[in-house]
Design a protein around this motif. Structure first.
Motif, PDB file in Angstrom:
ATOM      1  N   VAL A 291      -7.358   3.777  -5.141  1.00 52.28           N
ATOM      2  CA  VAL A 291      -6.166   4.581  -4.871  1.00 52.28           C
ATOM      3  C   VAL A 291      -6.092   4.839  -3.367  1.00 52.28           C
ATOM      4  N   ARG A 292      -4.952   4.559  -2.777  1.00 54.30           N
ATOM      5  CA  ARG A 292      -4.812   4.636  -1.324  1.00 54.30           C
ATOM      6  C   ARG A 292      -4.352   6.023  -0.861  1.00 54.30           C
ATOM      7  N   THR A 293      -4.833   6.392   0.306  1.00 57.19           N
ATOM      8  CA  THR A 293      -4.472   7.687   0.899  1.00 57.19           C
ATOM      9  C   THR A 293      -3.564   7.516   2.107  1.00 57.19           C
ATOM     10  N   ALA A 294      -3.233   6.287   2.444  1.00 55.58           N
ATOM     11  CA  ALA A 294      -2.295   5.997   3.538  1.00 55.58           C
ATOM     12  C   ALA A 294      -1.345   4.906   3.071  1.00 55.58           C
TER      13      ALA A 294
ATOM     14  N   VAL B 210     -22.917  -4.686  11.317  1.00 56.97           N
ATOM     15  CA  VAL B 210     -23.545  -3.385  11.069  1.00 56.97           C
ATOM     16  C   VAL B 210     -22.767  -2.562  10.037  1.00 56.97           C
ATOM     17  N   ARG B 211     -21.741  -3.111   9.458  1.00 58.96           N
ATOM     18  CA  ARG B 211     -20.906  -2.372   8.502  1.00 58.96           C
ATOM     19  C   ARG B 211     -21.717  -1.933   7.295  1.00 58.96           C
ATOM     20  N   PRO B 212     -21.688  -0.638   6.948  1.00 60.80           N
ATOM     21  CA  PRO B 212     -22.369  -0.173   5.733  1.00 60.80           C
ATOM     22  C   PRO B 212     -21.699  -0.737   4.481  1.00 60.80           C
ATOM     23  N   ASP B 213     -22.466  -0.891   3.432  1.00 57.14           N
ATOM     24  CA  ASP B 213     -21.878  -1.265   2.152  1.00 57.14           C
ATOM     25  C   ASP B 213     -20.961  -0.147   1.680  1.00 57.14           C
ATOM     26  N   SER B 214     -19.902  -0.521   0.962  1.00 61.04           N
ATOM     27  CA  SER B 214     -18.935   0.462   0.494  1.00 61.04           C
ATOM     28  C   SER B 214     -18.980   0.569  -1.021  1.00 61.04           C
ATOM     29  N   PRO B 215     -18.852   1.779  -1.556  1.00 57.06           N
ATOM     30  CA  PRO B 215     -18.794   1.924  -3.014  1.00 57.06           C
ATOM     31  C   PRO B 215     -17.452   1.497  -3.596  1.00 57.06           C
ATOM     32  N   SER B 216     -16.451   1.275  -2.739  1.00 53.80           N
ATOM     33  CA  SER B 216     -15.119   0.937  -3.223  1.00 53.80           C
ATOM     34  C   SER B 216     -15.049  -0.510  -3.696  1.00 53.80           C
ATOM     35  N   PRO B 217     -14.463  -0.753  -4.875  1.00 54.79           N
ATOM     36  CA  PRO B 217     -14.288  -2.138  -5.335  1.00 54.79           C
ATOM     37  C   PRO B 217     -13.332  -2.928  -4.455  1.00 54.79           C
ATOM     38  N   ALA B 218     -12.538  -2.226  -3.639  1.00 54.85           N
ATOM     39  CA  ALA B 218     -11.593  -2.913  -2.751  1.00 54.85           C
ATOM     40  C   ALA B 218     -12.287  -3.511  -1.533  1.00 54.85           C
ATOM     41  N   GLU B 219     -13.520  -3.082  -1.242  1.00 54.73           N
ATOM     42  CA  GLU B 219     -14.262  -3.549  -0.065  1.00 54.73           C
ATOM     43  C   GLU B 219     -13.448  -3.372   1.215  1.00 54.73           C
ATOM     44  N   PRO B 220     -13.268  -2.120   1.662  1.00 57.47           N
ATOM     45  CA  PRO B 220     -12.510  -1.875   2.890  1.00 57.47           C
ATOM     46  C   PRO B 220     -13.132  -2.575   4.091  1.00 57.47           C
ATOM     47  N   LEU B 221     -12.300  -3.022   5.001  1.00 54.04           N
ATOM     48  CA  LEU B 221     -12.805  -3.636   6.223  1.00 54.04           C
ATOM     49  C   LEU B 221     -13.454  -2.589   7.124  1.00 54.04           C
ATOM     50  N   PHE B 222     -12.808  -1.432   7.238  1.00 53.31           N
ATOM     51  CA  PHE B 222     -13.319  -0.381   8.125  1.00 53.31           C
ATOM     52  C   PHE B 222     -13.775   0.824   7.297  1.00 53.31           C
ATOM     53  N   VAL B 223     -15.057   1.167   7.446  1.00 52.80           N
ATOM     54  CA  VAL B 223     -15.627   2.288   6.691  1.00 52.80           C
ATOM     55  C   VAL B 223     -16.376   3.214   7.639  1.00 52.80           C
ATOM     56  N   GLY B 224     -16.681   4.416   7.138  1.00 50.41           N
ATOM     57  CA  GLY B 224     -17.336   5.418   7.956  1.00 50.41           C
ATOM     58  C   GLY B 224     -18.787   5.096   8.243  1.00 50.41           C
ATOM     59  N   THR B 225     -19.235   5.496   9.431  1.00 54.84           N
ATOM     60  CA  THR B 225     -20.641   5.339   9.810  1.00 54.84           C
ATOM     61  C   THR B 225     -21.286   6.688  10.098  1.00 54.84           C
ATOM     62  N   ALA B 226     -20.553   7.779   9.872  1.00 52.43           N
ATOM     63  CA  ALA B 226     -21.099   9.128  10.054  1.00 52.43           C
ATOM     64  C   ALA B 226     -20.735   9.908   8.793  1.00 52.43           C
ATOM     65  N   GLU B 227     -19.786  10.830   8.894  1.00 53.58           N
ATOM     66  CA  GLU B 227     -19.288  11.475   7.685  1.00 53.58           C
ATOM     67  C   GLU B 227     -18.542  10.442   6.844  1.00 53.58           C
TER      68      GLU B 227
ATOM     69  N   ALA C 237       0.838  -1.202   0.000  1.00 50.28           N
ATOM     70  CA  ALA C 237       0.000   0.000   0.000  1.00 50.28           C
ATOM     71  C   ALA C 237       0.872   1.252   0.000  1.00 50.28           C
ATOM     72  N   THR C 238       0.678   2.102  -0.997  1.00 47.02           N
ATOM     73  CA  THR C 238       1.452   3.331  -1.147  1.00 47.02           C
ATOM     74  C   THR C 238       0.504   4.482  -1.427  1.00 47.02           C
ATOM     75  N   VAL C 239       0.753   5.621  -0.826  1.00 48.63           N
ATOM     76  CA  VAL C 239      -0.096   6.795  -1.031  1.00 48.63           C
ATOM     77  C   VAL C 239      -0.113   7.178  -2.504  1.00 48.63           C
ATOM     78  N   GLY C 240      -1.320   7.353  -3.052  1.00 56.71           N
ATOM     79  CA  GLY C 240      -1.476   7.785  -4.430  1.00 56.71           C
ATOM     80  C   GLY C 240      -1.441   6.677  -5.453  1.00 56.71           C
ATOM     81  N   GLU C 241      -1.192   5.436  -5.003  1.00 56.63           N
ATOM     82  CA  GLU C 241      -1.158   4.314  -5.935  1.00 56.63           C
ATOM     83  C   GLU C 241      -2.344   3.393  -5.713  1.00 56.63           C
ATOM     84  N   GLU C 242      -2.791   2.758  -6.796  1.00 58.37           N
ATOM     85  CA  GLU C 242      -3.967   1.895  -6.741  1.00 58.37           C
ATOM     86  C   GLU C 242      -3.613   0.526  -6.175  1.00 58.37           C
TER      87      GLU C 242
END
Length: 343
Positions: free
Chosen positions: A203-206, A232-249, A193-198
């Motif tokens: 594309v990752r931000t961390a 209770v995890r919300p569905d994510s629009p990311s094709p990567a399917e993140p494990l941890f996603v936002g539940t507020a903003e 995982a590299t910032v700015g690379e897919e």
């Protein structure tokens, strides 16, 4: 100096290394910090070329720092020197890294910071008992049980989590990483995982700071915390399917490190473990949980190699040993010694 075909033979190894830091995108501030330390080391060698320095030369340099600078600064200087030698060995300019043995021996002296807040396991249990939100609890338990960095936590995808649980296996496509094959109840932390690379379609931000991917066991407590979150995890629009996603903003979007830091700060303030203006020795942050993991697991196992493997900061030869003998040398040691945090 190495005579391998095609290997660089710089007249100024420190200058060569500093130039490469620039090419790798390091800031001027980082480059200046390395230059300050490495030029001081050169002066200490008094004419001996860095490529010819032995581990005893390096030990003597580290020893010369004690009493002159704080213990944490000694550790930082040693880490810079270790990185310098590791890089120059990797590119073939040097024959070996004399700092490797020095860093191993420093674990018992410089690495422990007596000024850092000392949170006991019972106190951490009490802290966790006050975290009811399933996402917040899963974040903190994952950090405490794995010792991973906050950026590594945020970069986890569903495919990085393998679990023996019919309910979860029916609901999610989990653990399809090749590295998890034959290793159930595990988390894989990638080094890619590299910032700015897919990665995995996003594309990752961390960034992940590991040199090699690491498979970390998932015990029953972490399993429970992650199962409660995934319920209770919300569905994510990311094709990567993140494990941890936002539940507020950022509903359903991958969590970023700053969001995790805010979560930890909120609960740490309530516990009296965080103060505006407080330093790393006082405030409990996501990085503190990495320190907690390292300290308590190392004290319980007496096996620094396993702990270093789990942290993702060991040399290739050591990490290969634990990767090839993962079941015996990692999972068994981990499960026999990892602390209990949940009721």
């Amino acid at each position: 100096m190495s005579s391998a075909r095609g290997a660089p033979e710089p007249d100024d190894p420190v200058g060569y290394f500093l130039e490469d830091l620039t090419y790798h995108g390091k800031t001027d501030r980082t480059r200046a910090a390395y230059e300050r330390v490495l030029r001081r080391f050169e002066a200490f060698l008094d004419g001996t070329e860095p490529a010819s320095a032995t581990h005893r030369d390096c030990m003597a340099f580290v020893h010369s720092l004690r009493g002159d600078v704080a213990d944490s600064t000694v550790a930082t200087y040693a880490a810079y020197l270790h990185r310098f030698y590791g890089y120059m060995t990797e590119v073939g300019a040097f024959d070996g890294n004399p700092m490797t043995l020095v860093m191993e021996e420093m674990d018992e002296t410089v690495d422990k910071d007596p000024a850092r807040r000392d949170v006991s396991i019972p106190a951490m249990r009490s802290f966790l008992a006050g975290i009811r939100h399933p996402l917040h609890r899963a974040l903190v338990v994952t950090l405490l049980k794995t010792g991973m960095r906050v950026g590594e936590l945020c970069n986890l995808d569903l495919r990085d989590f393998s679990v023996t649980d019919p309910d979860l296996e029916a609901a999610y496509a989990l653990g399809d990483r090749p590295a998890l094959s034959g290793r159930p109840d595990s988390i894989f932390v990638t080094a890619d995982a590299t910032v700015g690379e897919e990665l995995n379609g996003e594309v990752r931000t961390a960034a992940n700071k590991r040199k090699r991917g690491t498979v970390i066991p998932v015990d029953d407590e972490l399993h429970r915390a992650l199962k409660a979150w995934l319920a209770v995890r919300p569905d994510s629009p990311s094709p990567a399917e993140p494990l941890f996603v936002g539940t507020a903003e950022g509903w359903g979007e991958r969590l970023r490190p700053q969001a995790v830091r805010h979560v930890v700060e909120r609960y740490a303030r309530e516990e009296g473990w965080y103060r505006t203006g407080g330093g790393a020795d006082e405030n409990v942050t996501p990085h503190y949980f990495r320190h907690f993991f390292t300290t308590h697991l190392r004290d319980r196992t007496g096996d620094r190699g396993v702990v270093k493997y789990l942290r993702g900061d060991v040399a290739d030869d050591v990490i290969d040993t634990y990767t090839h003998n993962w079941g015996d040398q990692v999972r068994e040691v981990y499960e026999a010694n990892v602390y209990r945090l949940l009721p």
